[in-house]
Design a protein around this motif. Structure first.
Motif, PDB file in Angstrom:
ATOM      1  N   THR A  94      -5.932  65.320 -27.449  1.00 47.26           N
ATOM      2  CA  THR A  94      -5.732  65.305 -26.004  1.00 47.26           C
ATOM      3  C   THR A  94      -6.157  63.961 -25.410  1.00 47.26           C
ATOM      4  N   MET A  95      -7.297  63.445 -25.882  1.00 50.91           N
ATOM      5  CA  MET A  95      -7.803  62.194 -25.343  1.00 50.91           C
ATOM      6  C   MET A  95      -6.880  61.031 -25.677  1.00 50.91           C
ATOM      7  N   LEU A  96      -6.383  60.989 -26.901  1.00 54.35           N
ATOM      8  CA  LEU A  96      -5.511  59.889 -27.298  1.00 54.35           C
ATOM      9  C   LEU A  96      -4.170  59.967 -26.568  1.00 54.35           C
ATOM     10  N   ASN A  97      -3.706  61.167 -26.317  1.00 55.94           N
ATOM     11  CA  ASN A  97      -2.482  61.341 -25.536  1.00 55.94           C
ATOM     12  C   ASN A  97      -2.670  60.808 -24.116  1.00 55.94           C
ATOM     13  N   HIS A  98      -3.835  61.085 -23.530  1.00 60.31           N
ATOM     14  CA  HIS A  98      -4.136  60.604 -22.180  1.00 60.31           C
ATOM     15  C   HIS A  98      -4.193  59.075 -22.149  1.00 60.31           C
ATOM     16  N   ILE A  99      -4.817  58.468 -23.159  1.00 63.09           N
ATOM     17  CA  ILE A  99      -4.915  57.012 -23.221  1.00 63.09           C
ATOM     18  C   ILE A  99      -3.528  56.387 -23.357  1.00 63.09           C
ATOM     19  N   ALA A 100      -2.679  57.007 -24.185  1.00 67.01           N
ATOM     20  CA  ALA A 100      -1.316  56.501 -24.357  1.00 67.01           C
ATOM     21  C   ALA A 100      -0.541  56.571 -23.048  1.00 67.01           C
ATOM     22  N   GLN A 101      -0.758  57.627 -22.287  1.00 62.73           N
ATOM     23  CA  GLN A 101      -0.087  57.754 -20.990  1.00 62.73           C
ATOM     24  C   GLN A 101      -0.562  56.672 -20.028  1.00 62.73           C
ATOM     25  N   MET A 102      -1.861  56.386 -20.041  1.00 59.77           N
ATOM     26  CA  MET A 102      -2.406  55.343 -19.175  1.00 59.77           C
ATOM     27  C   MET A 102      -1.873  53.961 -19.561  1.00 59.77           C
ATOM     28  N   LYS A 103      -1.535  53.787 -20.827  1.00 60.66           N
ATOM     29  CA  LYS A 103      -1.010  52.505 -21.283  1.00 60.66           C
ATOM     30  C   LYS A 103       0.501  52.384 -21.082  1.00 60.66           C
ATOM     31  N   ASP A 113       4.398  61.700 -31.013  1.00 57.57           N
ATOM     32  CA  ASP A 113       4.625  61.062 -32.313  1.00 57.57           C
ATOM     33  C   ASP A 113       3.614  59.948 -32.550  1.00 57.57           C
ATOM     34  N   LEU A 114       3.327  59.159 -31.496  1.00 56.06           N
ATOM     35  CA  LEU A 114       2.376  58.058 -31.632  1.00 56.06           C
ATOM     36  C   LEU A 114       0.975  58.583 -31.914  1.00 56.06           C
ATOM     37  N   VAL A 115       0.564  59.616 -31.195  1.00 55.41           N
ATOM     38  CA  VAL A 115      -0.771  60.181 -31.396  1.00 55.41           C
ATOM     39  C   VAL A 115      -0.926  60.699 -32.823  1.00 55.41           C
ATOM     40  N   SER A 116       0.088  61.397 -33.323  1.00 59.80           N
ATOM     41  CA  SER A 116       0.030  61.901 -34.699  1.00 59.80           C
ATOM     42  C   SER A 116      -0.048  60.753 -35.699  1.00 59.80           C
ATOM     43  N   PHE A 117       0.754  59.702 -35.459  1.00 62.10           N
ATOM     44  CA  PHE A 117       0.761  58.550 -36.358  1.00 62.10           C
ATOM     45  C   PHE A 117      -0.611  57.877 -36.393  1.00 62.10           C
ATOM     46  N   LEU A 118      -1.201  57.662 -35.221  1.00 63.37           N
ATOM     47  CA  LEU A 118      -2.482  56.959 -35.162  1.00 63.37           C
ATOM     48  C   LEU A 118      -3.618  57.794 -35.748  1.00 63.37           C
ATOM     49  N   LEU A 119      -3.628  59.093 -35.479  1.00 62.13           N
ATOM     50  CA  LEU A 119      -4.678  59.944 -36.029  1.00 62.13           C
ATOM     51  C   LEU A 119      -4.572  60.034 -37.542  1.00 62.13           C
ATOM     52  N   ASN A 120      -3.340  60.032 -38.056  1.00 64.56           N
ATOM     53  CA  ASN A 120      -3.171  59.981 -39.513  1.00 64.56           C
ATOM     54  C   ASN A 120      -3.661  58.652 -40.065  1.00 64.56           C
ATOM     55  N   ARG A 121      -3.374  57.569 -39.348  1.00 58.37           N
ATOM     56  CA  ARG A 121      -3.748  56.242 -39.844  1.00 58.37           C
ATOM     57  C   ARG A 121      -5.253  56.081 -39.956  1.00 58.37           C
ATOM     58  N   VAL A 122      -5.997  56.673 -39.027  1.00 58.31           N
ATOM     59  CA  VAL A 122      -7.459  56.540 -39.071  1.00 58.31           C
ATOM     60  C   VAL A 122      -8.111  57.755 -39.742  1.00 58.31           C
ATOM     61  N   ASN A 123      -7.287  58.573 -40.395  1.00 59.23           N
ATOM     62  CA  ASN A 123      -7.770  59.727 -41.164  1.00 59.23           C
ATOM     63  C   ASN A 123      -8.544  60.723 -40.304  1.00 59.23           C
ATOM     64  N   LEU A 124      -7.985  61.009 -39.124  1.00 60.36           N
ATOM     65  CA  LEU A 124      -8.607  61.991 -38.237  1.00 60.36           C
ATOM     66  C   LEU A 124      -7.653  63.123 -37.870  1.00 60.36           C
ATOM     67  N   TYR A 125      -6.482  63.151 -38.480  1.00 63.49           N
ATOM     68  CA  TYR A 125      -5.487  64.141 -38.053  1.00 63.49           C
ATOM     69  C   TYR A 125      -5.989  65.569 -38.257  1.00 63.49           C
ATOM     70  N   LYS A 126      -6.676  65.802 -39.375  1.00 67.14           N
ATOM     71  CA  LYS A 126      -7.173  67.157 -39.644  1.00 67.14           C
ATOM     72  C   LYS A 126      -8.274  67.569 -38.670  1.00 67.14           C
ATOM     73  N   ARG A 128      -8.160  66.659 -35.403  1.00 64.85           N
ATOM     74  CA  ARG A 128      -7.619  66.306 -34.081  1.00 64.85           C
ATOM     75  C   ARG A 128      -7.965  67.331 -33.007  1.00 64.85           C
ATOM     76  N   LYS A 129      -8.250  68.565 -33.394  1.00 70.49           N
ATOM     77  CA  LYS A 129      -8.559  69.613 -32.413  1.00 70.49           C
ATOM     78  C   LYS A 129     -10.062  69.738 -32.154  1.00 70.49           C
ATOM     79  N   LYS A 130     -10.854  68.959 -32.866  1.00 71.62           N
ATOM     80  CA  LYS A 130     -12.305  69.023 -32.677  1.00 71.62           C
ATOM     81  C   LYS A 130     -12.721  68.221 -31.446  1.00 71.62           C
TER      82      LYS A 130
END
Length: 295
Positions: A94-103, A113-126, A128-130
């Motif tokens: 949710t937070m990364l989606n908000h930041i992307a919207q602000m940008k 799609d961007l949020v999923s890509f970035l969370l996977n890249r930094v190994n946080l996708y699993k 993401r709901k925490k």
């Protein structure tokens, strides 16, 4: 792609001169900015990031006047400050989606799609709901990099990113920064020599607001190669050795003080030649400005 800093100076209202005529050429890739606490690193990073003004000098990024055209810089900048706030009850997705919207990423599908890509890249996708408040220090830093990558920045600034991380988290962070630095200017501001030694192809050493050295790490090593000697002494003898030799650093090992000195010729008196390390380069320059530091 290059960031060029010329004759940058900054004095705060309390009279502290944080930057003194700083000039640097920073190419694409990982660039390490080394210096002790209070050296002026954060002031320089904040100025590049358009968060404060300089008194004099200039900064250009591929033709952009950083000090004058701040909005243009912010559109191509990713910034991870030393201390960045998180909303502890909001999850990462949710937070990364908000930041992307602000940008300025207005399309909801594109943001997802961007949020999923970035969370996977930094190994946080699993994770993401925490809630962000439950993240470890390393997870927080990886999330910080994810938010800095929103908008495909050409310049990324990370200020003291590995302080407080355990060895495994530090290694994960090293790998992530190395990947990012392949196609971007990444400025790594730190007082940890190991960070620069591991990651950076170019570096500078700053102390008391002045640039003392800039170049490639192996160039710095060449400067001190054959000039470093070491000896184990009693702690009570340290003052005597400081009077007699150019002590650049000391380290306590098993109750003895391991002394490292820099000398044009073998100093004798039990000193043995030591292989030069990047830490020696750092302390060689820093010790000319401040008292030798015990680490």
């Amino acid at each position: 792609m290059q960031l060029t800093i010329q004759n940058l100076s900054k004095t705060y209202s309390n009279g502290v001169q944080a930057l003194r005529d700083v000039s640097l050429n920073i190419p694409q890739g990982m660039f390490g900015l080394l210096g002790p606490n209070g050296a002026g690193k954060s002031t320089l990073m904040r100025t590049i990031a358009t968060l404060q003004d300089a008194d004099s000098g200039s900064i250009t990024l591929d033709g952009i006047d950083v000090l004058q055209d701040k909005q243009a810089v912010r559109e191509c900048l990713g910034y991870l400050p030393q201390d960045f706030g998180l909303y502890p009850r909001i999850n990462a997705e949710t937070m990364l989606n908000h930041i992307a919207q602000m940008k300025g990423i207005g399309n909801a599908r594109e943001r997802k799609d961007l949020v999923s890509f970035l969370l996977n890249r930094v190994n946080l996708y699993k994770d993401r709901k925490k809630a962000l408040g439950t993240y470890s220090g390393g997870m927080r830093q990886r999330f910080g990099i994810a938010q800095a990558l929103v908008g495909s920045p050409r310049l990324i600034i990370v200020d003291e990113p590995t302080a407080g991380l355990d060895p495994s988290e530090r290694n994960r962070f090293y790998n992530l920064l190395s990947e990012i630095g392949e196609n971007t200017i990444v400025i790594l501001s730190t007082h940890i020599v190991e960070d620069v030694n591991t990651l950076c192809s170019n570096m500078a050493i700053i102390c008391m607001g002045e640039v003392l050295m800039q170049g490639k790490p192996h160039d710095g090593l060449a400067e001190v190669s054959g000039r470093i000697f070491q000896k184990a002494i009693e702690k009570t003898d340290l003052d005597h050795y400081r009077e007699e030799y150019n002590v650049i650093s000391t380290k306590l090992i098993e109750g003895k003080l391991s002394l490292r000195v820099e000398s044009d010729t073998a100093p004798g008196n039990g000193f043995e030649p030591a292989a030069a390390e990047l830490e020696d380069v750092y302390f060689s320059y820093i010790s000319k400005k401040v008292d030798p530091i015990t680490i």
